[in-house]
Design an enzyme around this catalytic site. Structure first.
Site, PDB file in Angstrom:
ATOM      1  N   ARG A 165       0.829  -1.224   0.000  1.00 15.52           N
ATOM      2  CA  ARG A 165       0.000   0.000   0.000  1.00 15.52           C
ATOM      3  C   ARG A 165       0.860   1.270   0.000  1.00 15.52           C
ATOM      4  NH1 ARG A 165      -3.040  -3.492  -0.987  1.00 15.52           N
ATOM      5  NH2 ARG A 165      -5.192  -3.734  -0.257  1.00 15.52           N
ATOM      6  N   SER A 237     -10.983  -0.675   2.379  1.00 17.80           N
ATOM      7  CA  SER A 237     -10.324  -0.738   3.694  1.00 17.80           C
ATOM      8  C   SER A 237     -10.008   0.673   4.156  1.00 17.80           C
ATOM      9  CB  SER A 237      -9.008  -1.506   3.615  1.00 17.80           C
ATOM     10  OG  SER A 237      -9.216  -2.813   3.155  1.00 17.80           O
ATOM     11  N   GLU A 333      -5.579   3.996   5.527  1.00 20.55           N
ATOM     12  CA  GLU A 333      -5.121   3.773   4.157  1.00 20.55           C
ATOM     13  C   GLU A 333      -5.678   4.884   3.266  1.00 20.55           C
ATOM     14  OE1 GLU A 333      -7.102   1.414   0.860  1.00 20.55           O
ATOM     15  OE2 GLU A 333      -5.853  -0.134   1.777  1.00 20.55           O
TER      16      GLU A 333
HETATM   17  P1  FAD Z   1      -8.768   8.477  -5.943  1.00 22.04           P
HETATM   18  O1  FAD Z   1      -9.517   8.035  -4.748  1.00 22.04           O
HETATM   19  O2  FAD Z   1      -9.378   9.492  -6.805  1.00 22.04           O
HETATM   20  O3  FAD Z   1      -7.325   8.993  -5.490  1.00 22.04           O
HETATM   21  C1  FAD Z   1      -6.535   8.225  -4.578  1.00 22.04           C
HETATM   22  C2  FAD Z   1      -5.195   8.965  -4.374  1.00 22.04           C
HETATM   23  O4  FAD Z   1      -4.443   8.926  -5.589  1.00 22.04           O
HETATM   24  C3  FAD Z   1      -5.371  10.455  -4.050  1.00 22.04           C
HETATM   25  O5  FAD Z   1      -4.332  10.819  -3.171  1.00 22.04           O
HETATM   26  C4  FAD Z   1      -5.207  11.139  -5.388  1.00 22.04           C
HETATM   27  O6  FAD Z   1      -4.728  12.466  -5.268  1.00 22.04           O
HETATM   28  C5  FAD Z   1      -4.173  10.251  -6.071  1.00 22.04           C
HETATM   29  N1  FAD Z   1      -4.354  10.203  -7.533  1.00 22.04           N
HETATM   30  C6  FAD Z   1      -5.435   9.735  -8.197  1.00 22.04           C
HETATM   31  N2  FAD Z   1      -5.237   9.797  -9.525  1.00 22.04           N
HETATM   32  C7  FAD Z   1      -3.985  10.336  -9.695  1.00 22.04           C
HETATM   33  C8  FAD Z   1      -3.201  10.670 -10.850  1.00 22.04           C
HETATM   34  N3  FAD Z   1      -3.650  10.484 -12.074  1.00 22.04           N
HETATM   35  N4  FAD Z   1      -1.972  11.209 -10.631  1.00 22.04           N
HETATM   36  C9  FAD Z   1      -1.511  11.419  -9.387  1.00 22.04           C
HETATM   37  N5  FAD Z   1      -2.194  11.122  -8.267  1.00 22.04           N
HETATM   38  C10 FAD Z   1      -3.425  10.586  -8.428  1.00 22.04           C
HETATM   39  N6  FAD Z   1      -7.762  -0.784  -2.947  1.00 22.04           N
HETATM   40  C11 FAD Z   1      -6.922  -1.840  -3.004  1.00 22.04           C
HETATM   41  O7  FAD Z   1      -5.700  -1.667  -3.086  1.00 22.04           O
HETATM   42  N7  FAD Z   1      -7.388  -3.108  -2.967  1.00 22.04           N
HETATM   43  C12 FAD Z   1      -8.701  -3.391  -2.874  1.00 22.04           C
HETATM   44  O8  FAD Z   1      -9.082  -4.557  -2.850  1.00 22.04           O
HETATM   45  C13 FAD Z   1      -9.614  -2.295  -2.821  1.00 22.04           C
HETATM   46  N8  FAD Z   1     -10.943  -2.519  -2.694  1.00 22.04           N
HETATM   47  C14 FAD Z   1     -11.800  -1.467  -2.627  1.00 22.04           C
HETATM   48  C15 FAD Z   1     -13.176  -1.727  -2.502  1.00 22.04           C
HETATM   49  C16 FAD Z   1     -14.092  -0.685  -2.439  1.00 22.04           C
HETATM   50  C17 FAD Z   1     -15.567  -0.990  -2.323  1.00 22.04           C
HETATM   51  C18 FAD Z   1     -13.620   0.662  -2.494  1.00 22.04           C
HETATM   52  C19 FAD Z   1     -14.605   1.794  -2.461  1.00 22.04           C
HETATM   53  C20 FAD Z   1     -12.269   0.929  -2.594  1.00 22.04           C
HETATM   54  C21 FAD Z   1     -11.335  -0.134  -2.654  1.00 22.04           C
HETATM   55  N9  FAD Z   1      -9.952   0.081  -2.750  1.00 22.04           N
HETATM   56  C22 FAD Z   1      -9.084  -0.981  -2.845  1.00 22.04           C
HETATM   57  C23 FAD Z   1      -9.403   1.460  -2.747  1.00 22.04           C
HETATM   58  C24 FAD Z   1      -9.410   2.154  -4.129  1.00 22.04           C
HETATM   59  O9  FAD Z   1     -10.310   1.539  -4.999  1.00 22.04           O
HETATM   60  C25 FAD Z   1      -8.027   2.175  -4.771  1.00 22.04           C
HETATM   61  O10 FAD Z   1      -7.104   2.816  -3.931  1.00 22.04           O
HETATM   62  C26 FAD Z   1      -8.036   2.862  -6.138  1.00 22.04           C
HETATM   63  O11 FAD Z   1      -6.792   2.713  -6.766  1.00 22.04           O
HETATM   64  C27 FAD Z   1      -8.346   4.361  -6.028  1.00 22.04           C
HETATM   65  O12 FAD Z   1      -8.537   4.842  -7.353  1.00 22.04           O
HETATM   66  P2  FAD Z   1      -9.266   6.204  -7.639  1.00 22.04           P
HETATM   67  O13 FAD Z   1      -9.118   6.490  -9.089  1.00 22.04           O
HETATM   68  O14 FAD Z   1     -10.631   6.183  -7.102  1.00 22.04           O
HETATM   69  O15 FAD Z   1      -8.337   7.203  -6.808  1.00 22.04           O
HETATM   70  N1  EPU Z   2     -10.732 -10.403   9.644  1.00 17.97           N
HETATM   71  C1  EPU Z   2     -11.507 -10.498  10.779  1.00 17.97           C
HETATM   72  N2  EPU Z   2     -12.651  -9.756  10.855  1.00 17.97           N
HETATM   73  C2  EPU Z   2     -13.046  -8.931   9.855  1.00 17.97           C
HETATM   74  C3  EPU Z   2     -12.255  -8.825   8.700  1.00 17.97           C
HETATM   75  C4  EPU Z   2     -11.095  -9.560   8.609  1.00 17.97           C
HETATM   76  O1  EPU Z   2     -11.171 -11.225  11.708  1.00 17.97           O
HETATM   77  O2  EPU Z   2     -14.102  -8.295  10.017  1.00 17.97           O
HETATM   78  C5  EPU Z   2      -9.483 -11.200   9.539  1.00 17.97           C
HETATM   79  C6  EPU Z   2      -9.696 -12.670   9.206  1.00 17.97           C
HETATM   80  O3  EPU Z   2      -8.714 -13.382   9.924  1.00 17.97           O
HETATM   81  C7  EPU Z   2      -9.366 -12.750   7.735  1.00 17.97           C
HETATM   82  C8  EPU Z   2      -8.269 -11.702   7.613  1.00 17.97           C
HETATM   83  O4  EPU Z   2      -8.666 -10.683   8.525  1.00 17.97           O
HETATM   84  O5  EPU Z   2      -8.910 -14.003   7.374  1.00 17.97           O
HETATM   85  C9  EPU Z   2      -8.090 -11.126   6.222  1.00 17.97           C
HETATM   86  O6  EPU Z   2      -9.337 -10.620   5.749  1.00 17.97           O
HETATM   87  P1  EPU Z   2      -9.575 -10.308   4.204  1.00 17.97           P
HETATM   88  O7  EPU Z   2      -9.154 -11.489   3.385  1.00 17.97           O
HETATM   89  O8  EPU Z   2     -10.936  -9.784   4.042  1.00 17.97           O
HETATM   90  O9  EPU Z   2      -8.496  -9.191   3.909  1.00 17.97           O
HETATM   91  P2  EPU Z   2      -8.087  -7.856   4.655  1.00 17.97           P
HETATM   92  O10 EPU Z   2      -6.700  -8.025   5.173  1.00 17.97           O
HETATM   93  O11 EPU Z   2      -9.130  -7.445   5.623  1.00 17.97           O
HETATM   94  C10 EPU Z   2      -6.972  -6.892   2.524  1.00 17.97           C
HETATM   95  C11 EPU Z   2      -6.936  -5.599   1.769  1.00 17.97           C
HETATM   96  C12 EPU Z   2      -8.149  -5.473   0.871  1.00 17.97           C
HETATM   97  C13 EPU Z   2      -8.151  -6.630  -0.113  1.00 17.97           C
HETATM   98  C14 EPU Z   2      -8.206  -7.930   0.693  1.00 17.97           C
HETATM   99  C15 EPU Z   2      -8.108  -9.147  -0.195  1.00 17.97           C
HETATM  100  C16 EPU Z   2      -5.697  -4.048   3.140  1.00 17.97           C
HETATM  101  C17 EPU Z   2      -5.731  -2.828   3.988  1.00 17.97           C
HETATM  102  N3  EPU Z   2      -6.866  -4.481   2.691  1.00 17.97           N
HETATM  103  O12 EPU Z   2      -8.076  -6.837   3.421  1.00 17.97           O
HETATM  104  O13 EPU Z   2      -8.024  -4.261   0.134  1.00 17.97           O
HETATM  105  O14 EPU Z   2      -9.258  -6.566  -0.978  1.00 17.97           O
HETATM  106  O15 EPU Z   2      -7.070  -7.971   1.601  1.00 17.97           O
HETATM  107  O16 EPU Z   2      -6.803  -9.286  -0.649  1.00 17.97           O
HETATM  108  O17 EPU Z   2      -4.619  -4.565   2.862  1.00 17.97           O
HETATM  109  C18 EPU Z   2      -8.529  -1.938   0.194  1.00 17.97           C
HETATM  110  O18 EPU Z   2      -7.310  -1.746   0.226  1.00 17.97           O
HETATM  111  O19 EPU Z   2      -9.354  -1.006   0.142  1.00 17.97           O
HETATM  112  C19 EPU Z   2      -9.028  -3.315   0.217  1.00 17.97           C
HETATM  113  C20 EPU Z   2     -10.314  -3.616   0.243  1.00 17.97           C
END
Ligand code: FAD
Ligand code: EPU
Length: 337
Positions: A165, A237, A333
């Site tokens: 991240r 997250s 995050e």
């Molecule tokens: P924004 O939210 O618009 O911007 C994020 C940051 O990047 C800001 O600081 C912004 O200034 C900067 N930025 C954006 N575009 C540019 C650019 N072109 N140049 C320079 N800086 C820029 N993230 C994960 O890693 N894994 C996940 O599994 C995951 N699951 C998600 C699930 C949900 C339901 C949601 C809502 C979010 C999740 N995210 C996850 C977080 C998010 O989707 C990612 O971080 C994604 O890359 C953000 O993209 P965005 O275009 O919306 O960025």
């Molecule tokens: N867990 C709990 N309770 C909860 C949630 C999670 O106990 O309510 C524990 C469980 O042990 C589970 C473990 O956490 O096995 C991992 O959970 P999960 O697989 O859902 O993943 P996470 O660590 O909670 C991360 C990323 C997610 C990504 C998933 C899958 C971060 C901060 N988050 O979540 O990314 O989708 O793994 O790879 O690293 C995001 O960054 O926005 C995001 C959604």
């Protein structure tokens, strides 16, 4: 010719759904317009924010300044050989459309990152990751401009200093660049990553191991845990999973034998913040119009009419209680604006 809009509502430009505005807003349709926008910034000197899909930002207030929103969205094959294909995708390409495009062409690498919201331009910023894959595994280089002097750059994978991240765009170059495109290197030959949790089992339920079945499995796993932003506003997250020293983990294990931990580098362990928050009693609980999601404690949600401050108040309570109970300070995050 760029067209700046004034007093622009950002409610549909942030997945928390906060009802906030910015004083100036500019959607850049081409790389030339990005350059023009940077000249404008240099001449007029307002505050600025680069905004993609708004799925990883929390606005505490209305934004007094210019929001630059790249929307240019071409995808091009720039090179290929027998084993690999190199693709350049512009910043405004919707991330999941890009993943789907790669899968449709039988190019391997990004499938585990299916259904992550947001745009290509933000994907290197926090090195998006899910289900055992991080985008750094497929990034060849990142292109854009240094904002101050409007000089173009291309940083190769190593120079981006990717980590969990994290990247140079969130560290030394924070707020200093605008990313205009990303070059990805994908495999033409089958290679799958099925090691994370339930992924393999979910794919096998669908039949053979194929890109399409893997994508479908990932999407269904995600839908079973994560709220859709149009149901409950959220930014995925809210916190990063903390990485602690082995010794601290061993001590915690004595007190909490079921604490999960994933070894990182030789002497570090990543602890799921979702577990810590759940154990601190917060899963499913609300605090005013903000709440902790009942299926995934790492996700803070807007249950209706919440502001950025409401969500931050909840986040601060959680940070305090997790620190008191476990001696671990969890960090957001999400990018707080
Ligand atoms: P924004 O939210 O618009 O911007 C994020 C940051 O990047 C800001 O600081 C912004 O200034 C900067 N930025 C954006 N575009 C540019 C650019 N072109 N140049 C320079 N800086 C820029 N993230 C994960 O890693 N894994 C996940 O599994 C995951 N699951 C998600 C699930 C949900 C339901 C949601 C809502 C979010 C999740 N995210 C996850 C977080 C998010 O989707 C990612 O971080 C994604 O890359 C953000 O993209 P965005 O275009 O919306 O960025
Ligand atoms: N867990 C709990 N309770 C909860 C949630 C999670 O106990 O309510 C524990 C469980 O042990 C589970 C473990 O956490 O096995 C991992 O959970 P999960 O697989 O859902 O993943 P996470 O660590 O909670 C991360 C990323 C997610 C990504 C998933 C899958 C971060 C901060 N988050 O979540 O990314 O989708 O793994 O790879 O690293 C995001 O960054 O926005 C995001 C959604």
């Amino acid at each position: 010719m760029i067209q700046i809009q004034q007093n622009f509502n950002l409610k549909t430009y942030n997945t928390f759904g906060f009802d906030v505005t910015c004083s100036h807003f500019l959607a850049c349709q081409t790389a030339d317009e990005v350059q023009e926008a940077l000249v404008y910034l240099k001449e007029k000197g307002p505050n600025y924010l680069i905004l993609g899909g708004g799925s990883n930002v929390l606005f505490r207030n209305n934004f007094d300044g210019l929001v630059i929103h790249p929307v240019m969205d071409s995808i091009q094959v720039v090179r290929e050989d027998e084993e690999h294909v190199w693709l350049e995708a512009e910043a405004g390409v919707e991330w999941d459309r890009f993943v789907e495009f790669c899968i449709d062409n039988q190019w391997y690498g990004l499938e585990n990152l299916s259904y992550i919201p947001g745009n290509v331009g933000a994907s290197p910023v926090q090195n998006i990751g899910a289900y055992g894959v991080e985008v750094k595994d497929c990034i060849e280089s990142v292109k854009g401009y240094f904002i101050d002097d409007i000089v173009p750059f291309e940083l190769d994978n190593k120079a981006c200093r990717f980590a969990y991240r994290q990247s140079i765009f969130k560290a030394d170059l924070k707020h200093k660049t605008i990313i205009t495109s990303v070059v990805f290197k994908l495999n033409k030959k089958a290679s799958y990553n099925l090691n994370y949790g339930p992924v393999k089992e979910e794919v096998q339920k669908r039949g053979a191991i194929t890109l399409q079945n893997l994508r479908s499995a990932i999407i269904d796993i995600r839908k079973s845990k994560l709220p859709e932003p149009d149901e409950y506003g959220n930014a995925g997250s809210f916190f990063k999973n903390p990485v602690i020293a082995n010794e601290q983990f061993t001590l915690l294990q004595k007190q909490y034998p079921t604490i999960p931990g994933y070894p990182m580098e030789p002497s570090l362990v990543k602890v799921p913040a979702g577990w810590l928050i759940e154990q601190a009693g917060w899963k499913g609980k609300s605090f005013g119009p903000a709440a902790v999601h009942n299926k995934q404690a790492l996700v803070l949600i807007n249950i209706g009419g919440a502001s950025g401050d409401d969500v931050m108040q909840l986040a601060e309570k959680i940070i305090g209680e997790v620190a008191d109970k476990f001696g671990i300070t969890i960090e957001p995050e999400v990018n707080i604006v």
